[in-house]
Every structure is written in C-alpha cells, then in structure tokens.
Scaffold this motif. Structure first.
Motif: not given
Lengths: 200, 145
Positions: A21-27, A30-51
């Motif tokens: 869900p795009a809304s989850d991604d947005r959250e 925001q967390q990744a922008c605040a320096g949360d690497l785990a949040a960015f890792e989750e974004l990578v997990r979600r989109h790496q296959r499609g990309l």
C-alpha cells in the motif's frame, strides 16, 4: 521460491512481495528520512523484485538488471529527502530506474544470458518450449523502441495504470496511450514469426 | 460493410488496447462493448490483443539474487541521504539569494583589503630573486620566425 540457479528466485509474479500500500510506503519513507535504516530496508524488500523485473525486461539479462537495480535503490536512498510524495514511492523509484535504463548501453546481447539463468522445468520437452517462449518474448521486447518497451513493460508486468506510467516516464496520459497503442501494434509484428512456429 | 461501420471499426480498434487495460471512461467503454457485441472483426482484433498479452506474461523472468538487498544496504550504510530538502521552494530561493549576497559581500571586503595593501612590486624580494624570462609563446611555437 529458491532455485539452484545462483541463488536467483524465479517467478512470473509474487504479489506478497511486489504489492505494498502506497500509504505504508509513505510512512516508511518518513522513517527512513529520519535515519531509520530498517525502514529503508523494508522499502527495498518490497520493491526490489518489481524493479529488477522491469530492468530485466529492459536490458535482457539479469546481471545488468541487478547492477541497475542496485544503482537505482542507492540513488533513491541518497535523494530520499527530495521525494515530495506527489506520486507513490514505487512510481518515484521506477522513475529513477527508467532513467538508468534509458541511459544504459547493453554489454551483452539481450537473449544470450537467458539460457543460462532460467530454471529448468522437470519435463525436458516443456522446458525446451518454455525457453523458446522466453527467448522469443524477450527478443520481441528488445525489438521495440525503448519508450514503447518501457510503457508496455510497466503496463503488462507491473500492472501500472496509464497515469502511473505517465508519472514514472514524465509523460501525459495521452502520450502513454499513444505509446502503448504503437507498442502493441509493433509487438504483433515482432511476435509473428514465433507465432507462426507455434512458440507463443 | 458500410462506411459508417468501417469508420466505427477503425475508431474501436484504436480504443481497444485502452479498453482492455480498463482505461476508458465509462461512456466510451459501453460504446466499445456495444460495438464488440455486433462486430466479428473487432472481436477478432480483441482476441489477438489478448493473445499477445498472454504471450508476454507466459515468458519467465528471473528474480533478483539474494545478494541484492545485502549489497544495497551495505552501500546505504556508507552513505547518507544527499541533502536535506527544504519543503518550501520560496525558502530555497531565499537561501540561494542570501548565499549570493553574502558571497558578494565577502568578495567586496576582500577586494578592499587587497587594494589597501602593497602591490607585488613593493614587496621585498630576496636578493637572489631574478625576474623570470618570459618566452613568447607564439615565437616558440612558430619557431621564432
């Protein structure tokens, strides 16, 4: 799903991984922008296959696709604070990938590597037919102009709407409609030899 | 087949890809559906489009290696997001303008400071200093002729 093929996973689609869900991604952004690497890792997990899948369709081989996917994901991280949320994170990420793919010059012939990287079907005859299909489709895609290929791949494989494709490619919905119309006309012609031989 | 039907067919054929992608407005969508119900030629075109799409999705695509995530995160840990975005474009413009003004100010101050100091010819050179020999570039390039 794992294969004995260099640690590569093979599937036509994997909704659990590719949809988010795009809304989850947005959250997460925001967390990744605040320096949360785990949040960015989750974004990578979600989109790496499609990309990766998109880049594979554009380049025709998995090592180039993987290199470009890595570049796109790292670039996304580096410019994450520039993401304004005007589109979904996925669209924004694909835009980075599209630009990389458009500037990419293939090092190997698109269909060369297919034979090595695909997993084997249990039935050798079916595996042979499937490989012929894989090669024919990839060759047909490679025969399309890049912008038509981009629009078609995003539409068919990533199931993006015309609006999303337009946002990812920096084009209007009308331009996307026109690109897809021409892409499908050309695809018919490019698939014709394989169709005549009963491959697709 | 009448001219009217022919023109309708070419119109519908142009709309069919978007129709199959679910991208047409409801009114247009109904119009195409009505035409398809009555036109065997356009139905054949629709079947061909579906078949092409089926051919595309029947081809396999590998997934990324399990190392992609590891490599991306290793790179990410070494770098930081490039810049902190300023949410208001006007604020960015103001900051850029301020930077230019400050830069100009520093330049003017430095310029005045230098004007007040002695010129290089006033400097006390060491006794061993000799004036460098200036070679005429054109002469050396053209062989002194």
């Amino acid at each position: 799903m794992r294969s004995a093929n260099g640690g590569r996973q093979v599937a036509v689609s994997d909704p659990e991984v590719t949809t988010s869900p795009a809304s989850d991604d947005r959250e997460l952004v925001q967390q990744a922008c605040a320096g949360d690497l785990a949040a960015f890792e989750e974004l990578v997990r979600r989109h790496q296959r499609g990309l990766f899948s998109y880049l594979y369709r554009m380049t025709g081989n998995s090592s180039d696709a993987e290199e470009l996917a890595q570049q796109a994901l790292v670039k996304a991280w580096q410019s994450l604070r520039g993401f304004r949320g005007g589109s979904s994170f996925k669209t924004w990420l694909y835009r980075i990938g599209i630009n990389l793919a458009l500037n990419f010059r293939a090092r190997t012939k698109p269909t060369e590597e297919l034979v090595e990287s695909m997993p084997a079907e249990e039935n050798p005859a079916e595996e042979f037919r499937q490989r012929q299909r894989d090669v024919a489709v990839q060759a047909a895609l490679a025969g399309l102009p890049r912008d038509q290929r981009t629009a078609l791949v995003l539409s068919v494989y990533e199931e993006m709407s015309y609006r999303e494709i337009g946002a990812a490619m920096g084009k209007s919905v009308r331009a996307v409609d026109s690109l897809l119309f021409r892409a499908k006309q050309n695809l018919r012609r490019l698939l014709a030899p394989a169709r005549e031989r009963g491959i697709v | 087949m009448s001219n009217r039907v022919m023109s309708k067919c070419s119109e519908v054929k142009r709309l069919l890809p978007a129709w199959l992608d679910g991208e047409l407005a409801p009114a247009r969508r109904d119009e195409v559906a009505k035409h398809l119900a009555a036109c065997v030629v356009c139905r054949a075109e629709m079947a061909a489009l579906r078949s092409d799409r089926q051919a595309l999705v029947s081809a396999r695509v590998p997934g990324p290696s399990s190392f992609l995530l590891t490599r991306v995160m290793a790179e990410v840990k070494r770098t930081r997001p490039a810049r902190i975005a300023m949410p208001i474009p006007a604020l960015r413009t103001a900051v850029a303008a301020l930077a230019v003004v400050v830069g100009l100010g520093i330049g003017v101050l430095l310029g005045r400071g230098l004007a007040g100091s002695r010129s290089p010819s006033d400097a006390v050179w060491p006794a061993s200093y000799t004036e460098p020999v200036v070679v005429d570039v054109y002469e050396s390039v053209l062989g002194g002729e």
